[in-house]
Each structure stands twice: as C-alpha cells, then as structure tokens.
Motif scaffolding. Structure first.
Motif, PDB file in Angstrom:
ATOM      1  N   PRO A 468      -2.922   7.660   4.598  1.00  0.00           N
ATOM      2  CA  PRO A 468      -3.792   6.486   4.735  1.00  0.00           C
ATOM      3  C   PRO A 468      -4.618   6.256   3.475  1.00  0.00           C
ATOM      4  CG  PRO A 468      -4.789   8.351   5.821  1.00  0.00           C
ATOM      5  CD  PRO A 468      -3.446   8.825   5.322  1.00  0.00           C
ATOM      6  N   ARG A 469      -5.206   5.093   3.369  1.00  0.00           N
ATOM      7  CA  ARG A 469      -6.091   4.785   2.250  1.00  0.00           C
ATOM      8  C   ARG A 469      -7.515   5.217   2.597  1.00  0.00           C
ATOM      9  NH1 ARG A 469      -4.083   0.533  -1.252  1.00  0.00           N
ATOM     10  NH2 ARG A 469      -1.944  -0.015  -0.687  1.00  0.00           N
ATOM     11  N   THR A 470      -8.247   5.743   1.612  1.00  0.00           N
ATOM     12  CA  THR A 470      -9.603   6.227   1.883  1.00  0.00           C
ATOM     13  C   THR A 470     -10.628   5.793   0.841  1.00  0.00           C
ATOM     14  OG1 THR A 470      -9.237   8.276   0.627  1.00  0.00           O
ATOM     15  CG2 THR A 470      -8.653   8.308   2.978  1.00  0.00           C
ATOM     16  N   LEU A 471     -10.199   5.182  -0.245  1.00  0.00           N
ATOM     17  CA  LEU A 471     -11.079   4.922  -1.383  1.00  0.00           C
ATOM     18  C   LEU A 471     -12.305   4.099  -0.993  1.00  0.00           C
ATOM     19  CD1 LEU A 471     -11.360   5.284  -4.473  1.00  0.00           C
ATOM     20  CD2 LEU A 471     -10.275   3.052  -4.726  1.00  0.00           C
ATOM     21  N   GLY A 472     -13.494   4.618  -1.329  1.00  0.00           N
ATOM     22  CA  GLY A 472     -14.724   3.873  -1.145  1.00  0.00           C
ATOM     23  C   GLY A 472     -15.237   3.790   0.280  1.00  0.00           C
ATOM     24  N   GLN A 473     -14.603   4.478   1.214  1.00  0.00           N
ATOM     25  CA  GLN A 473     -15.020   4.409   2.611  1.00  0.00           C
ATOM     26  C   GLN A 473     -15.911   5.608   2.955  1.00  0.00           C
ATOM     27  OE1 GLN A 473     -11.798   3.454   5.438  1.00  0.00           O
ATOM     28  NE2 GLN A 473     -10.438   3.221   3.662  1.00  0.00           N
ATOM     29  N   SER A 474     -16.783   5.428   3.955  1.00  0.00           N
ATOM     30  CA  SER A 474     -17.620   6.528   4.401  1.00  0.00           C
ATOM     31  C   SER A 474     -16.752   7.512   5.188  1.00  0.00           C
ATOM     32  CB  SER A 474     -18.743   6.032   5.300  1.00  0.00           C
ATOM     33  OG  SER A 474     -18.234   5.561   6.546  1.00  0.00           O
ATOM     34  N   LEU A 475     -17.195   8.771   5.236  1.00  0.00           N
ATOM     35  CA  LEU A 475     -16.457   9.779   5.983  1.00  0.00           C
ATOM     36  C   LEU A 475     -16.331   9.380   7.448  1.00  0.00           C
ATOM     37  CD1 LEU A 475     -17.963  13.103   4.537  1.00  0.00           C
ATOM     38  CD2 LEU A 475     -15.733  12.088   4.031  1.00  0.00           C
ATOM     39  N   GLU A 476     -17.378   8.747   7.985  1.00  0.00           N
ATOM     40  CA  GLU A 476     -17.378   8.392   9.394  1.00  0.00           C
ATOM     41  C   GLU A 476     -16.403   7.256   9.684  1.00  0.00           C
ATOM     42  OE1 GLU A 476     -20.265  10.993   8.464  1.00  0.00           O
ATOM     43  OE2 GLU A 476     -20.150   9.001   7.550  1.00  0.00           O
ATOM     44  N   SER A 477     -16.313   6.261   8.789  1.00  0.00           N
ATOM     45  CA  SER A 477     -15.395   5.144   9.038  1.00  0.00           C
ATOM     46  C   SER A 477     -13.936   5.588   8.918  1.00  0.00           C
ATOM     47  CB  SER A 477     -15.670   4.003   8.049  1.00  0.00           C
ATOM     48  OG  SER A 477     -15.401   4.407   6.705  1.00  0.00           O
ATOM     49  N   ILE A 478     -13.647   6.538   8.023  1.00  0.00           N
ATOM     50  CA  ILE A 478     -12.280   7.051   7.886  1.00  0.00           C
ATOM     51  C   ILE A 478     -11.884   7.807   9.138  1.00  0.00           C
ATOM     52  CG2 ILE A 478     -10.772   8.585   6.557  1.00  0.00           C
ATOM     53  CD1 ILE A 478     -12.631   8.067   4.146  1.00  0.00           C
ATOM     54  N   SER A 479     -12.853   8.406   9.815  1.00  0.00           N
ATOM     55  CA  SER A 479     -12.580   9.246  10.978  1.00  0.00           C
ATOM     56  C   SER A 479     -12.346   8.458  12.267  1.00  0.00           C
ATOM     57  CB  SER A 479     -13.738  10.236  11.191  1.00  0.00           C
ATOM     58  OG  SER A 479     -13.851  11.104  10.094  1.00  0.00           O
ATOM     59  N   HIS A 480     -12.379   7.127  12.175  1.00  0.00           N
ATOM     60  CA  HIS A 480     -12.169   6.333  13.387  1.00  0.00           C
ATOM     61  C   HIS A 480     -10.892   5.514  13.260  1.00  0.00           C
ATOM     62  CE1 HIS A 480     -16.461   7.329  13.862  1.00  0.00           C
ATOM     63  NE2 HIS A 480     -16.191   7.240  15.140  1.00  0.00           N
TER      64      HIS A 480
END
Length: 480
Positions: A468-480
C-alpha cells in the motif's frame, strides 16, 4: 467529526476521564500533538540518541562476515561445509546469529508492546553486549555458535524495538528522514568494523586473536551509548495505547515545551485526532486490512534477506574464494564498506518525497544488475565499484522498509507484528547461509549471485503488487 477535531486541540489531561471512559479520540489527540511538532533540536536529539544505539546494533550484527576469515584462519571454522547443514563452517556461525535473531523477533517482539519501548530498548542492549563478550573468549565452533545465538536473541529484540520507538517519536512529516538519519549513523558501523577487521583480523595484538578484539571493542563501546540513552522518554503513543493518558501527556508536554522554546513561536495547531484502536492482538494481524500486509511482508522478508546478507556477510569470503588474499579481501571490503552510510544519507533526500514501495522496487532491480555483474569481474576497480552499488542499493532498501513496515500496523501491536514479519527474514537467513555455502562450493561466485538475483526478483513482485501507499500519512490513518 467536529468533536474529533476539537479534541485534537486539547491536552490529553483535558480529555482523561475515569479509565472506563477513555476514548479512542483522546488517544488520537496524543498522536495529533506529536505529528504537528516541527523538526527542532529536541526532536533530532531523540533521533540521534536512538541512532547511536542502532550503530552498535549493526556493528554487532554485521561483524559476522568481517571476522569470518579470521575464524577460518584460526582453525575454529571452515570456509565451506562437507554437508549442507554442517556445524563447523562459516555458514553455521551465520546461521547461529540469525537463529537467535529469529527467536528474538518472533517470540520476544511482544515484550516492547507489553512493557514499553524504553525498558526493552535498554535491557536488550545489555543482553547482547554480555553475550558477545562471552563469545569473544570461545575456542570451539560449538561454543562460538551457541553464544552467537544468544547474542542474536538480544539483537533481534533491539532491532524491532528501535524501529517501533523511532516511528512513534518522529512526527509524520519527518518519519522517513528520521529513519534515513538513523540508518546513516547505523551503517557508519560498516566501514568502522571493516577497517578494524582489516587492521586486527590478520594479526594477534598482545597475543590475542584479532577477531576477538573486533568483537570486544563493539561491546565496550556500546555500554557508553547505554549510559547516554538512559534518559530517553517513553513513547507517548505507547502510553496512550495503554490508557495511561496522564503519563503520555506529561511526557509529551515536556517535549512540547522544549520544542516551543527552540522554535521561537507558537507551535502549529494539532490536526484532526485520528481514532486509535483500543486493543489489538496477534489475531488482528490476520484480519483486513492487515492480513494482506502481513503476507506481503513475510514474503518480502524471506527473500530480501538473501539479497542483503548474501552480499554483506559473504563478500570477504567470496573474494577469497576468487583467489584474493585475506588481507586484500578485507581491504576491498573496507573500501566498499565506506559506501554503507551513503545509502541512507542519499535516501534522506528522497525519504519523504517518493513512495516507500517504489523506492524498494527500484533498488531491488539495481541490486540484481549489480550483483550479476559483480560475479563476472576481477579487477579491483570493478569489484569496488559494483560492491559500492550493491551496498548503496541494499542500504537504501533497508532504511526504506524499516520505515515502511512500522507504518503498516497499529500502535497496540506494532512491535509484535513487526517482530513477527521481521522474524521471517532471520529464519530465511539461517537456511540461506547454508544454501549460499552450498552454491559457492558447487557453482562458484556466479551461482551465488544468480541465487541472490532470483530472490530480489521475488521482492519486486511482492512489494510492487501488494504494497500500500503510506507517504505523508499519519500512523493512525494508515492503520484503518
């Protein structure tokens, strides 16, 4: 939505109610406050303290290949083995390390989730320093391998914990660069251990085998780092995940005050507080969206290890196998090792600009091409040039995936999940070290690099298709 947004502007203590009323939003407010912090000296100080520890972890992890010629010369180990799983060769020494790393990461990764990042971070360092010190005085293959296994357990726990710790302390806009700096400092251990091995391994200073000095110097130096790291704060995100919001707020408030003094103006307003999972366990790794990520990282780690350690741990032995003397092999390796910290240092400029998965795929392709060419050259210039390219590609992959894998799981199980997927790289290294020894004996250096190229091709497929893409996202938003 309005409630969540307004919650982000409050300190955690303003949100705390009795324990049974602690909300996911109140935990998210801690993360929102952390993520908005600017990159001041206070933030970089934490990153640098963690990075100093990483230096000695990599020193202890990577001296394997550099001291191997001395172990062979001293008659403790043999360069190859008579059988595929022989216990008296260099392969068994490498396998013992990664066997310990496997157990440390898969069985003990949960410790940092249960007892905190700071406590496990400290005790695992002392564990592997003590084990390596005992190992330095062994004279048999059995004793050497046993204590290398024990030290590997401590290093395994430390490697998981430091990545989790760093990902949670670094604000999201700085996360990629924080890992790049950490790994730049960490991989500076490569030229250091290579140069010390070049000076010491062929000799016996004061009547003591040179390889023993290399091992002992790392352990003694690491104790100084332990002393300086003792004042590191606990992760506010971890404290919040345990419903210890008052403690999380106290830690974060001190950090905010220090950052504000250095920043010289009011801190940015926190963003929206992302909800944080209240509790999670091992079973949650196998539920969407984590199941696909878990499978992807398991496949990735099985095969990336072959490419990275297949070169890093074996290059001196590979060069000796090609007819180059031990001294010349260690000299070439020292020069190649100078490039080790340059990989993540170059990565600093791309860490928060390009998607992690795209960087991994591209550098895996560079690894394939450079490795196949390396197996066909004989001149010093070509060996060093291609060795540098292999080192740069491998270390850029390393700092990138260390960032990436920490982003893909929630705080409640981050250390445990990363420990589980990361452990497969250690298990892979145990068996691949024997396979590489077999390939070296039967098919020479070319066969080794064909094997490595195949493994890196599978890395490209796994990350390219499933990541998945993760650049610039908060840890919490990536986890949902």
């Amino acid at each position: 939505m309005a409630i969540l947004e307004s919650a982000a502007h409050l300190r955690a203590t303003d949100l705390v109610t009795p324990a049974d009323a602690v909300t996911d939003a109140s935990k998210g407010a801690i993360s929102a406050r952390l993520d908005r912090l600017p990159a001041t000296r206070a933030i970089w100080k934490l990153i640098l303290l963690l990075s100093l520890g990483f230096f000695f972890e990599l020193y202890d992890l990577l001296f394997t290949g550099y001291v191997a010629p001395g172990l062979v010369k001293g008659g403790i180990l043999t360069a190859t083995t008579t059988g595929l799983f022989g216990t008296s060769g260099v392969a068994s020494f490498i396998a013992a390390l990664f066997g310990g790393l496997f157990l440390g990461t898969i069985a003990c990764g949960f410790l940092a989730d249960r007892f905190g990042r700071r406590a496990i971070f400290t005790w695992s360092l002392l564990w592997y320093v003590a084990a390596n010190t005992v190992m330095a005085f062994q004279d048999t293959a059995g004793g050497l391998n046993f204590w290398r296994f024990v030290s590997g357990m401590g290093i395994g726990v430390e490697l998981v914990t430091i990545g989790t710790y760093l990902s949670e302390l670094a604000p999201r806009h700085l996360r990629g660069r924080a890992f790049a700096v950490c790994q730049t400092i960490g991989f500076s251990a490569v030229p250091v251990v290579a140069y010390l091995s070049y000076l010491l391994v062929p000799r016996t200073p004061y009547g003591v085998d040179g390889w023993r000095w290399v091992v002992l110097l790392g352990g003694v130096s690491a104790l100084f780092v332990w002393y300086f790291r003792r004042n590191l704060p606990e992760s506010p995100r971890w404290l919040a995940s345990k419903d210890r919001l008052k403690e999380a707020d106290a830690v974060l408030s001190r950090l905010e005050d220090e950052v504000a003094r250095q920043y010289g103006k009011p801190l940015p307003v926190p963003g929206r507080a992302e909800p944080v999972a209240h509790k999670a366990g091992f079973a949650d790794m196998w539920k969407p969206p984590y199941r696909k990520r878990t499978i992807m990282l398991v496949v990735f780690h099985i095969f990336q290890t072959i490419g990275f350690f297949g070169f890093a741990n074996w290059v001196p032995t590979l060069l000796v196998k090609q007819g180059i003397t031990v001294t010349s092999s260690l000299l070439y390796t020292t020069v190649i090792g100078l490039a080790a910290p340059l990989g993540p240092l170059l990565g600093y400029w791309i860490a928060d600009r390009f998607e992690r998965k795209h960087v991994i795929v591209f550098m895996a392709a560079v690894n394939i091409v450079s490795g196949l060419l390396f197996s066909q050259v004989a001149s010093a210039v070509a060996i060093v040039t291609l060795g540098v390219l292999l080192t740069l590609a491998g270390n850029i992959i390393s700092f990138t995936y260390h960032t990436y894998q920490q982003e893909l799981f929630p705080t409640a199980i981050r250390a445990r999940a990363v420990g589980f997927v990361y452990s497969w790289s250690r298990l892979s290294a145990v068996f691949s070290s024997f396979v590489i020894a077999f390939m070296l004996r039967e098919f020479g250096v070319t066969g080794v690099f064909v094997f490595i190229a195949g493994a890196m091709a599978l890395v490209i497929v796994a990350i390219g298709l499933m990541g998945p893409r993760t650049l610039g996202q908060s840890l919490e938003s990536i986890s949902h």
